[in-house]
Design a protein around this motif. Sequence first.
Motif: not given
Length: 185
Positions: A14-15, A130-131, A135-137, A162-164
């Motif tokens: 979502x983010x 931002x992406x 991922x880091x969070x 993979x999302x990143x």
Amino acid sequence: MNDDLKFIIDSTKEDMEKAIKHLEKKLINIRAGKASPAMLSGVMVDYYGSPTPLNQVGNVNTPDARTISIQPFEKSMIQEIEKAIMNANLGFNPMNNGESVIINVPPLTEERRKELAKQAKNEAEESKIGVRNDRKNANQEIKKLEDASEDLKKNAEIDVQNLTDKYIAKIDEVYAAKEVEIMKV
């Protein structure tokens, strides 16, 4: 997969989706040759002492590809609208005919096109950052989980990566499309 991991991955997705939406919104404001009401979206008019968005004090139209027309709801606002457009520093020279404010959008020079492409690239880079922060969070949240096995955590981290990759590629696509639009004469 346990529910906590699924929740982390879903909220990360979502983010990242929000980062794409934000980029698209930012890129709309970068002009690409033809007139668009969105070019004036950041203009605030002093409406009886309070700053008000331009689209709330008049109708903003584009009668053709090179003209923006603003029909104020109150004729007394014409001078304020002109002043607000000049103060917004968009490079436009508004004129009025007593009824409405008219802006002739000049064609972009090659130098200005390159400048705008660079600005679009910076917006794309901001979205990528931002992406990557998302991922880091997510990875930090996954590491904090105590009720998941190491294998599940590793698989979740792979899913997040993979999302990143998917969203970074999407950002590149959005930017490439905007760059083509900006550079097209």
